[in-house]
Design a protein around this motif. Structure first.
Motif, PDB file in Angstrom:
ATOM      1  N   THR A 167      33.524  48.346  43.081  1.00 38.42           N
ATOM      2  CA  THR A 167      32.459  47.373  43.180  1.00 38.42           C
ATOM      3  C   THR A 167      31.608  47.438  41.927  1.00 38.42           C
ATOM      4  OG1 THR A 167      30.615  46.562  44.521  1.00 38.42           O
ATOM      5  CG2 THR A 167      30.939  48.946  44.471  1.00 38.42           C
ATOM      6  N   ALA A 168      31.392  46.295  41.307  1.00 36.47           N
ATOM      7  CA  ALA A 168      30.647  46.223  40.047  1.00 36.47           C
ATOM      8  C   ALA A 168      29.314  45.539  40.316  1.00 36.47           C
ATOM      9  CB  ALA A 168      31.445  45.442  39.004  1.00 36.47           C
ATOM     10  N   ASN A 169      28.262  46.332  40.379  1.00 38.45           N
ATOM     11  CA  ASN A 169      26.941  45.774  40.659  1.00 38.45           C
ATOM     12  C   ASN A 169      26.199  45.530  39.352  1.00 38.45           C
ATOM     13  OD1 ASN A 169      27.317  45.841  43.423  1.00 38.45           O
ATOM     14  ND2 ASN A 169      26.567  47.930  43.608  1.00 38.45           N
ATOM     15  N   ALA A 170      25.937  44.280  39.083  1.00 35.89           N
ATOM     16  CA  ALA A 170      25.214  43.888  37.877  1.00 35.89           C
ATOM     17  C   ALA A 170      24.509  42.574  38.167  1.00 35.89           C
ATOM     18  CB  ALA A 170      26.170  43.736  36.697  1.00 35.89           C
ATOM     19  N   HIS A 171      23.615  42.169  37.268  1.00 37.37           N
ATOM     20  CA  HIS A 171      22.834  40.961  37.508  1.00 37.37           C
ATOM     21  C   HIS A 171      23.685  39.698  37.482  1.00 37.37           C
ATOM     22  CE1 HIS A 171      20.628  37.448  35.903  1.00 37.37           C
ATOM     23  NE2 HIS A 171      19.767  37.765  36.835  1.00 37.37           N
ATOM     24  N   GLY A 172      24.496  39.541  36.468  1.00 32.63           N
ATOM     25  CA  GLY A 172      25.211  38.292  36.264  1.00 32.63           C
ATOM     26  C   GLY A 172      26.694  38.396  36.540  1.00 32.63           C
ATOM     27  N   GLY A 173      27.294  37.251  36.867  1.00 35.44           N
ATOM     28  CA  GLY A 173      28.715  37.221  37.149  1.00 35.44           C
ATOM     29  C   GLY A 173      29.577  37.539  35.947  1.00 35.44           C
ATOM     30  N   ASP A 174      29.143  37.149  34.743  1.00 32.12           N
ATOM     31  CA  ASP A 174      29.964  37.375  33.558  1.00 32.12           C
ATOM     32  C   ASP A 174      30.209  38.866  33.323  1.00 32.12           C
ATOM     33  OD1 ASP A 174      30.083  34.668  33.148  1.00 32.12           O
ATOM     34  OD2 ASP A 174      28.568  34.629  31.563  1.00 32.12           O
ATOM     35  N   ALA A 175      29.188  39.693  33.522  1.00 32.71           N
ATOM     36  CA  ALA A 175      29.336  41.133  33.311  1.00 32.71           C
ATOM     37  C   ALA A 175      30.302  41.723  34.323  1.00 32.71           C
ATOM     38  CB  ALA A 175      27.975  41.825  33.407  1.00 32.71           C
ATOM     39  N   ARG A 176      30.240  41.251  35.556  1.00 32.68           N
ATOM     40  CA  ARG A 176      31.140  41.765  36.589  1.00 32.68           C
ATOM     41  C   ARG A 176      32.584  41.373  36.296  1.00 32.68           C
ATOM     42  NH1 ARG A 176      29.690  39.167  41.513  1.00 32.68           N
ATOM     43  NH2 ARG A 176      30.951  40.744  42.596  1.00 32.68           N
ATOM     44  N   LEU A 177      32.807  40.120  35.949  1.00 37.27           N
ATOM     45  CA  LEU A 177      34.157  39.656  35.656  1.00 37.27           C
ATOM     46  C   LEU A 177      34.732  40.389  34.447  1.00 37.27           C
ATOM     47  CD1 LEU A 177      33.533  35.845  36.191  1.00 37.27           C
ATOM     48  CD2 LEU A 177      34.903  37.330  37.663  1.00 37.27           C
ATOM     49  N   ARG A 178      33.909  40.560  33.422  1.00 34.47           N
ATOM     50  CA  ARG A 178      34.363  41.260  32.227  1.00 34.47           C
ATOM     51  C   ARG A 178      34.737  42.694  32.549  1.00 34.47           C
ATOM     52  NH1 ARG A 178      37.283  41.257  27.825  1.00 34.47           N
ATOM     53  NH2 ARG A 178      36.449  42.528  26.112  1.00 34.47           N
ATOM     54  N   SER A 179      34.002  43.327  33.446  1.00 27.15           N
ATOM     55  CA  SER A 179      34.283  44.708  33.816  1.00 27.15           C
ATOM     56  C   SER A 179      35.673  44.846  34.435  1.00 27.15           C
ATOM     57  CB  SER A 179      33.233  45.214  34.804  1.00 27.15           C
ATOM     58  OG  SER A 179      33.552  46.506  35.278  1.00 27.15           O
ATOM     59  N   TYR A 180      36.006  43.975  35.371  1.00 25.31           N
ATOM     60  CA  TYR A 180      37.329  44.073  36.012  1.00 25.31           C
ATOM     61  C   TYR A 180      38.449  43.775  35.016  1.00 25.31           C
ATOM     62  CZ  TYR A 180      35.086  44.492  40.567  1.00 25.31           C
ATOM     63  OH  TYR A 180      34.344  44.933  41.643  1.00 25.31           O
ATOM     64  N   GLU A 181      38.211  42.861  34.107  1.00 27.81           N
ATOM     65  CA  GLU A 181      39.222  42.562  33.085  1.00 27.81           C
ATOM     66  C   GLU A 181      39.448  43.775  32.192  1.00 27.81           C
ATOM     67  OE1 GLU A 181      41.931  40.089  32.347  1.00 27.81           O
ATOM     68  OE2 GLU A 181      40.260  38.688  32.562  1.00 27.81           O
ATOM     69  N   LEU A 182      38.369  44.435  31.776  1.00 24.86           N
ATOM     70  CA  LEU A 182      38.486  45.613  30.923  1.00 24.86           C
ATOM     71  C   LEU A 182      39.188  46.761  31.642  1.00 24.86           C
ATOM     72  CD1 LEU A 182      34.951  45.615  29.242  1.00 24.86           C
ATOM     73  CD2 LEU A 182      37.147  45.282  28.073  1.00 24.86           C
ATOM     74  N   ILE A 183      38.864  46.960  32.905  1.00 25.67           N
ATOM     75  CA  ILE A 183      39.508  48.037  33.665  1.00 25.67           C
ATOM     76  C   ILE A 183      40.992  47.749  33.835  1.00 25.67           C
ATOM     77  CG2 ILE A 183      39.602  49.158  35.922  1.00 25.67           C
ATOM     78  CD1 ILE A 183      36.512  48.786  36.043  1.00 25.67           C
ATOM     79  N   ALA A 184      41.347  46.490  34.102  1.00 28.13           N
ATOM     80  CA  ALA A 184      42.756  46.118  34.201  1.00 28.13           C
ATOM     81  C   ALA A 184      43.483  46.405  32.899  1.00 28.13           C
ATOM     82  CB  ALA A 184      42.883  44.640  34.576  1.00 28.13           C
ATOM     83  N   ASP A 185      42.851  46.068  31.768  1.00 24.32           N
ATOM     84  CA  ASP A 185      43.457  46.344  30.463  1.00 24.32           C
ATOM     85  C   ASP A 185      43.620  47.848  30.250  1.00 24.32           C
ATOM     86  OD1 ASP A 185      43.601  43.658  29.858  1.00 24.32           O
ATOM     87  OD2 ASP A 185      41.773  43.644  28.637  1.00 24.32           O
ATOM     88  N   ALA A 186      42.620  48.628  30.638  1.00 23.26           N
ATOM     89  CA  ALA A 186      42.666  50.088  30.409  1.00 23.26           C
ATOM     90  C   ALA A 186      43.826  50.723  31.154  1.00 23.26           C
ATOM     91  CB  ALA A 186      41.345  50.722  30.837  1.00 23.26           C
ATOM     92  N   TYR A 187      44.169  50.161  32.312  1.00 24.14           N
ATOM     93  CA  TYR A 187      45.276  50.711  33.106  1.00 24.14           C
ATOM     94  C   TYR A 187      46.592  49.976  32.851  1.00 24.14           C
ATOM     95  CZ  TYR A 187      42.419  53.884  35.897  1.00 24.14           C
ATOM     96  OH  TYR A 187      41.600  54.920  36.312  1.00 24.14           O
ATOM     97  N   GLY A 188      46.586  49.020  31.966  1.00 24.97           N
ATOM     98  CA  GLY A 188      47.815  48.297  31.676  1.00 24.97           C
ATOM     99  C   GLY A 188      48.305  47.450  32.845  1.00 24.97           C
ATOM    100  N   LEU A 189      47.375  46.959  33.666  1.00 22.29           N
ATOM    101  CA  LEU A 189      47.805  46.081  34.755  1.00 22.29           C
ATOM    102  C   LEU A 189      48.346  44.783  34.162  1.00 22.29           C
ATOM    103  CD1 LEU A 189      44.952  46.497  37.403  1.00 22.29           C
ATOM    104  CD2 LEU A 189      46.976  47.901  37.018  1.00 22.29           C
ATOM    105  N   PRO A 190      49.457  44.309  34.673  1.00 23.61           N
ATOM    106  CA  PRO A 190      50.106  43.147  34.051  1.00 23.61           C
ATOM    107  C   PRO A 190      49.415  41.832  34.364  1.00 23.61           C
ATOM    108  CG  PRO A 190      51.288  43.774  36.015  1.00 23.61           C
ATOM    109  CD  PRO A 190      50.213  44.802  35.842  1.00 23.61           C
ATOM    110  N   GLU A 191      49.594  40.870  33.494  1.00 23.09           N
ATOM    111  CA  GLU A 191      49.184  39.492  33.766  1.00 23.09           C
ATOM    112  C   GLU A 191      50.262  38.871  34.655  1.00 23.09           C
ATOM    113  OE1 GLU A 191      46.717  37.458  32.873  1.00 23.09           O
ATOM    114  OE2 GLU A 191      45.601  38.533  31.309  1.00 23.09           O
ATOM    115  N   LEU A 192      49.891  38.543  35.900  1.00 21.20           N
ATOM    116  CA  LEU A 192      50.889  38.069  36.852  1.00 21.20           C
ATOM    117  C   LEU A 192      51.006  36.553  36.901  1.00 21.20           C
ATOM    118  CD1 LEU A 192      50.208  40.530  39.815  1.00 21.20           C
ATOM    119  CD2 LEU A 192      51.943  40.686  38.019  1.00 21.20           C
ATOM    120  N   GLY A 193      50.083  35.872  36.261  1.00 20.49           N
ATOM    121  CA  GLY A 193      50.171  34.421  36.233  1.00 20.49           C
ATOM    122  C   GLY A 193      49.667  33.767  37.495  1.00 20.49           C
TER     123      GLY A 193
END
Length: 365
Positions: free
Chosen positions: A339-365
């Motif tokens: 769970t990413a608690n922050a003021h704005g939606g952009d920061a939360r969305l960016r966080s999940y994208e960065l974490i996915a990249d850090a773990y090499g989660l694939p782009e599934l389309g």
């Protein structure tokens, strides 16, 4: 103990156990509080939840859960079933569920009908996570239940047993509810219903989940001191069931990644200040980062914030990955729900994208 009839029909294991993708040690999922920041609206927060669900599906996160809260200006998730129906219409694969529905606030038949409807809308994609806390203060709980007599979850096992009977449509002959059917449900065919999870922040639900052979979700994000004892109790109490042949536990984790560590700290401070205000009877919208930075904390408040942030995994993507890996190793959790608690939606969305990249989660389309 009450609820010996739980669970009913077997539920396929893949409806519970997640698939590990990339280099993550366990499946990663999303817990969405649908937070509303100062200067933003509930409509914007709910739109962010749709974006988040699509992002999570695209990047290989296993589930997206929303949590029931009431009378809290900083969240917009008072009606999980309504939000989940909306998310189901905007996604195709990701599991959706409640993290959770607070069962004492509702008649079991109502929950069976709501989640039977969700299962009909998104077959095989719905989880029913249940908690026994009110998800609010005592006065609001009384307003929800239309009674001043609150059981504080003491009758939760009985409520759970009744709910499961409605979900499975298998009250025994002679039971007062034997001719009552939760619809949509098994009476309409085919059989099938959402898997039930128990949620908790202490030992009660951990032990009950173990005895009933159900999956268990622990709220590490606000009860970190109890995490390991509760998971130990769950595993020690576990009895194989038609649902699970071995324990399966996920933990909710506050985690936020940003491109710079300082920015991550700036963002999570908003959540800490919001929680401080909630705990001191001053709930409100999630403050802006500038407001949190300018706030003059007292000594006691600084101690609270320091303790709170000590359990929030934050920093750059690599730092968050390192923290999550260490936490999973320490707890033995089978799944991490972030769970990413922050003021704005952009920061939360960016966080999940960065974490996915850090773990090499694939782009599934």
């Amino acid at each position: 103990m009450p609820g010996d009839s739980i669970p009913g029909d077997a539920i396929p294991g893949d409806a519970i156990r997640g698939e590990v993708r990339g280099t993550a040690p366990v499946p990663l999922s999303v817990l969405d509080l649908v937070t509303v920041g100062k200067g933003r609206t509930a409509s914007q927060a709910l739109a962010t939840s749709v974006e988040l669900s699509r992002l999570a599906e695209r990047r290989g996160f296993h589930r997206h859960w929303v949590a029931e809260h009431h009378s809290m200006p900083g969240v917009a998730s008072s009606s999980p079933a309504v939000i989940l129906a909306h998310l189901a219409a905007h996604t195709r694969r990701i599991r959706l569920g409640s993290g959770g529905v607070m069962l004492p606030n509702h008649a079991p038949l109502v929950i069976a009908e709501q989640f039977g409807t969700l299962e009909a809308l998104a077959p095989g994609r719905v989880d029913l996570g249940l908690g026994r806390a009110p998800g609010t203060d005592g006065a609001t709980a009384a307003a929800l239940r239309r009674t001043q007599t609150l059981h504080e979850g003491d009758d939760f096992p009985e409520q759970l047993a009744e709910l499961t009977r409605f979900l499975d449509d298998d009250f025994p002959d002679g039971h007062p509810y034997a001719r009552i059917h939760a619809v949509p449900g098994p009476v309409q065919g085919p059989k099938g219903r959402p898997p039930v999870w128990l949620l908790g922040s202490s030992g009660f639900s951990a032990r009950l989940a173990g005895l009933l052979g159900l999956p268990f979700a622990f709220a590490h994000h606000f009860s970190a001191r109890n995490t390991v004892p509760a998971l130990d109790l769950y595993r020690e109490s576990f009895r194989p069931s038609a649902v699970l042949d071995a324990p399966y536990a996920l933990i909710g984790v506050s985690a936020l990644a940003a491109d710079e560590a300082a920015e991550a700290r700036r963002q999570v401070l908003t959540g800490a200040l919001s929680m401080l205000r909630l705990r001191t009877g001053r709930p409100g919208l999630i403050p802006m980062p500038e407001e949190a930075e300018a706030y003059e904390f007292s000594l006691a408040e600084r101690e609270f914030v320091s303790d709170w942030l000590g359990n929030v995994v934050h920093g750059t993507a690599d730092e968050v990955r390192e923290g999550l890996d260490a936490l999973q190793k320490r707890t033995g959790a089978d799944e991490l729900m972030l769970t990413a608690n922050a003021h704005g939606g952009d920061a939360r969305l960016r966080s999940y994208e960065l974490i996915a990249d850090a773990y090499g989660l694939p782009e599934l389309g």
